[in-house]
Scaffold this active site. Structure first.
Site, mmCIF file in Angstrom:
data_model
loop_
_atom_site.group_PDB
_atom_site.id
_atom_site.type_symbol
_atom_site.label_atom_id
_atom_site.label_comp_id
_atom_site.label_asym_id
_atom_site.label_seq_id
_atom_site.Cartn_x
_atom_site.Cartn_y
_atom_site.Cartn_z
ATOM 1 N N ASP A 15 0.950 -1.333 -0.079
ATOM 2 C CA ASP A 15 -0.050 -0.107 0.066
ATOM 3 C C ASP A 15 0.902 1.236 0.020
ATOM 4 O OD1 ASP A 15 -2.320 -1.735 0.027
ATOM 5 O OD2 ASP A 15 -2.619 -1.467 2.187
ATOM 6 N N ARG A 96 0.426 2.141 16.855
ATOM 7 C CA ARG A 96 -0.147 3.081 15.751
ATOM 8 C C ARG A 96 0.200 4.494 16.402
ATOM 9 N NH1 ARG A 96 1.216 -0.150 12.629
ATOM 10 N NH2 ARG A 96 -0.489 -1.346 11.004
ATOM 11 N N ASP A 125 -7.168 1.239 11.651
ATOM 12 C CA ASP A 125 -5.792 1.963 11.481
ATOM 13 C C ASP A 125 -6.124 3.396 11.088
ATOM 14 O OD1 ASP A 125 -4.237 0.133 12.795
ATOM 15 O OD2 ASP A 125 -3.297 -0.513 10.750
ATOM 16 N N SER A 177 -2.114 -9.737 4.223
ATOM 17 C CA SER A 177 -1.645 -8.550 4.809
ATOM 18 C C SER A 177 -1.023 -8.943 6.371
ATOM 19 C CB SER A 177 -2.701 -7.382 4.998
ATOM 20 O OG SER A 177 -2.496 -6.329 5.536
#
Length: 403
Positions: A15, A96, A125, A177
């Site tokens: 990505d 994160r 996310d 992923s």
């Protein structure tokens, strides 16, 4: 929006790799790639700077945040005892806010006028990153390509990568992923998208299959000071060393796998597989130690707050007064959580075999079945009568009405 320099949260995965040329094409701007080393490993970090530059980034910043991740994030998580939906130890969620804070720091230092990330419009996310941005740099606009571009699948992203000569390791045949750090690794996509499918054996990376786990049981002793892990088998270590050691030990015994259908904050259910071998051992040992050092009311109240803390971390509400206040509570009650716990590991199972603490509230004299002077069993009658008084009154009244 006409940004001239965008700070991109960059991992080198599919990505974010295609986002660099996409940003340049659509905004005609510079792209500053920001990557945090939180224990992804050499496979992900080796050649990352060269790859970002080759893809079109004007600057690349790779920050070593491993110790900060452990001491300022993971150990707070351990003290809280937070687990999302009974199983998930929050490995991706808790990382994160740290990655977003470093991205903002680099953006402000290098004169960027916008922020970007590669989170999909369906995932948690995007919420976690953008709530952190709002707390740390509310004046910077945010670009989320997955919500704007015409790429609608990972197959589309692979095609875009090929058309723009972007090197990627994902493929249509193996299109999982993954997110990896010192605490865990997660696996999503591919065959896992159907919860009826068993998790393929080839997805696991940190833990052995049970049939391949060590054939003999082993014991590991984890030491804590004020609720923080400090040693393994008597050897004091840094946070990074400790986690790496326990990940290896737990992985050899097949400890720490979960296969979970979870409720995302954005409203849908998703299925993922997680490996957290070291974290699973730490959580188990921490719980056993707290059973000695915390009184009943404090322990039970903490368990209720841990549910709230888990949701806050999962939902991206790290940079909030409530999270900071809860951390202050957990830190305060952890002052006496010092000692050692020994766990026995075998074929995916773990069991406590020894708990020791200088602050233990456990009294052998009180717990023993042998009668002693420190506890008068006759006192129990008054305790039961007072506790049962409302029950007795209600039962008497019900019986009178029935008559």
């Amino acid at each position: 929006m006409n940004p001239t320099k965008i700070a991109l949260a960059y991992s080198g995965g599919l990505d974010t790799s295609v986002i660099i040329p996409w940003l340049k094409e659509n905004y005609g701007c510079e792209v500053v790639a920001v990557c945090g080393d939180i224990g992804q490993g050499a496979d992900e970090l080796t050649g990352l700077e060269a790859k970002a530059l080759r893809t079109g980034a004007s600057e690349v910043h790779i920050e070593d945040m491993r110790e900060e991740f452990v001491t300022q994030y993971l150990w707070k998580l351990v003290r809280s005892g937070a687990i999302y939906e009974h199983q998930y130890l929050l490995g991706t969620s808790v990382a994160r806010p740290l990655l977003a804070s470093k991205q903002v720091e680099v953006a402000l230092r290098t004169g960027c006028d916008a922020l970007a990330h590669g989170c999909t419009g369906k995932g948690n996310d995007q919420v976690r990153f953008e709530l952190a941005y709002k707390a740390l740099a509310p004046h910077l606009p945010v670009i989320a390509p997955w919500r704007d571009w015409d790429i609608t699948s990972r197959e589309d992203a692979l095609a875009y990568a090929r058309a723009h000569n972007v090197p990627v390791t994902a493929s249509s045949a193996k299109i999982y992923s993954r997110d990896r750090n010192l605490w865990h690794i997660s696996h999503e996509g591919g065959a896992l998208e159907d919860p009826a499918n068993p998790a393929p054996n080839d997805i696991w990376m940190l833990t052995r299959n049970l049939e391949d786990a060590l054939a003999t049981a082993a014991e590991v002793t984890i030491g804590f000071e004020a609720g923080v892990p400090v040693s393994v088998n008597g050897a004091h270590m840094t946070g990074v060393q400790l986690l790496e050691s326990l990940n290896c030990i737990g992985g050899l015994h097949g400890i720490g796998r979960i296969d979970l259908v979870e409720n995302r904050f954005v409203g849908m259910k998703s299925r993922g597989c997680y490996e957290t071998p070291g974290g699973t051992l730490i959580y188990a040992a921490h719980r056993e130690l707290e059973s000695l050092t915390l009184d009943r009311q404090t322990l039970h109240y903490k368990q209720r707050l841990a549910l709230d803390y888990a949701e806050m971390v999962y939902n991206g509400l790290w940079f909030t007064p409530l999270r900071e206040s809860l951390d202050a509570f957990f830190e305060s009650i952890s002052a006496t959580t010092t000692g050692e716990v020994t766990l026995r590991l075998y074929k995916g199972n773990l069991a406590p075999v020894c708990r020791k603490s200088p602050n233990s509230l456990y009294s052998s004299g009180l717990a023993s079945f042998t009668m002693g002077a420190s506890y008068d069993q006759k006192d129990a009658l008054g305790f039961i009568n007072l506790t049962g008084l409302p029950i007795q009154v209600r039962a008497t009244r019900t019986a009178a009405h029935a008559a």
